[in-house]
Design an enzyme around this catalytic site. Structure first.
Site, PDB file in Angstrom:
ATOM      1  N   HIS A  80       2.512   3.663   1.053  1.00  0.00           N
ATOM      2  CA  HIS A  80       1.383   3.223   0.479  1.00  0.00           C
ATOM      3  C   HIS A  80       1.741   2.318  -1.083  1.00  0.00           C
ATOM      4  O   HIS A  80       0.903   2.230  -1.790  1.00  0.00           O
ATOM      5  CB  HIS A  80       0.449   4.241   0.302  1.00  0.00           C
ATOM      6  CG  HIS A  80      -0.363   4.616   1.361  1.00  0.00           C
ATOM      7  ND1 HIS A  80      -0.072   3.870   2.690  1.00  0.00           N
ATOM      8  CD2 HIS A  80      -0.931   5.475   1.739  1.00  0.00           C
ATOM      9  CE1 HIS A  80      -0.866   4.458   3.493  1.00  0.00           C
ATOM     10  NE2 HIS A  80      -1.246   5.380   3.102  1.00  0.00           N
TER      11      HIS A  80
ATOM     12  N   GLY B 240       3.887   4.285  10.927  1.00  0.00           N
ATOM     13  CA  GLY B 240       3.738   5.436  10.171  1.00  0.00           C
ATOM     14  C   GLY B 240       2.856   6.468  10.854  1.00  0.00           C
ATOM     15  O   GLY B 240       1.927   6.480  11.148  1.00  0.00           O
TER      16      GLY B 240
END
Ligand code: SAH
Ligand code: MG
Length: 211
Positions: free
Chosen positions: A143, A45
């Site tokens: 997420h 990420g």
């Protein structure tokens, strides 16, 4: 502490890493490099490369490579209509998010193109194919629950004994943020008995591999 000129590059980069948490991330990566010399590092990420500057600076100073993993298509919460949407990262030709040009530009401005290898693809698929132990793993990817769970499964075991596993956006209180990194990554890491928490800065948790 990170080179102040590199810190300025990080702070000027779009993204989601608060300055104090970035500094803690740098210290965690440096600790990992000292504990487990010569093993490489992974970030899951990267977005536009903001956190990557802190971790990449540590990797360079430890003489190892940071693999920066991202499909560069943005997370769910980065998409149009969601809370963390930024229309400047949309590719006009396709109408889709593409953060890769921003990421590349950030690494160039930071002078980190030798220390950081750009890895474009799905993080869980890459993690399952991964073939080397890591001194340092940082997860700050999707997420959503499924993605967070898949990242945990694919990556955590690559951390070498005495290596460090850092997790971003860990919120124990649902009022403060989404629960997926806490419930699907942090809690299973600690309850596995393989990791022990050594520090917390904002939503950044730093775990040491102990077993
Ligand atoms: N660390 C960055 C923020 C990362 S945002 C900073 O400091 O600013 C989360 C990133 O995870 C996004 O860039 C998104 O494209 C990426 N991502 C989400 N799910 C992914 C997946 N399954 N595979 C690869 N990258 C993913
Ligand atoms: Mg984050």
């Amino acid at each position: 502490m990170i080179d102040p000129a590199l810190r300025e590059v990080a702070l000027a980069t779009k993204g989601f890493m608060p300055p104090d948490e970035g500094d803690a991330l740098y210290e965690a990566a440096m600790l990992a490099g000292g504990n487990v010399p010569s093993l490489n590092m992974v970030e899951v990420g990267s977005y536009c490369g903001r956190s990557t500057v802190w971790v990449g600076a540590a990797a360079r100073s430890c003489g190892v490579t940071l693999y920066a993993v991202d499909h560069h298509g943005g997370s769910e919460e980065n998409q149009p209509g969601w809370e963390w949407f930024d229309d400047t990262v949309v590719d006009a030709a396709t109408g889709r998010i593409n953060t890769l040009p921003f990421f590349t530009d950030t690494m160039t401005r930071a002078g980190l193109t030798d220390a950081v290898r750009t890895v474009v693809g799905d993080s869980a698929a890459l993690g399952h194919q991964w073939g080397e132990k890591l001194a340092f793993l940082f997860i700050d990817g999707g997420h959503g629950r499924e993605i967070a769970r898949a990242d945990f499964a694919a990556w955590h075991d690559h951390v070498a004994l005495n290596g460090i596993f850092a997790i971003h956006d860990v919120f124990t209180d649902p009022a403060q943020g989404g629960q997926a990194p806490y419930e699907e990554i942090y809690l299973p890491s600690v309850s596995s008995g393989k990791f022990r928490e050594i520090s917390a800065t904002g939503s950044l948790r730093v775990l040491l591999r102990v077993a």
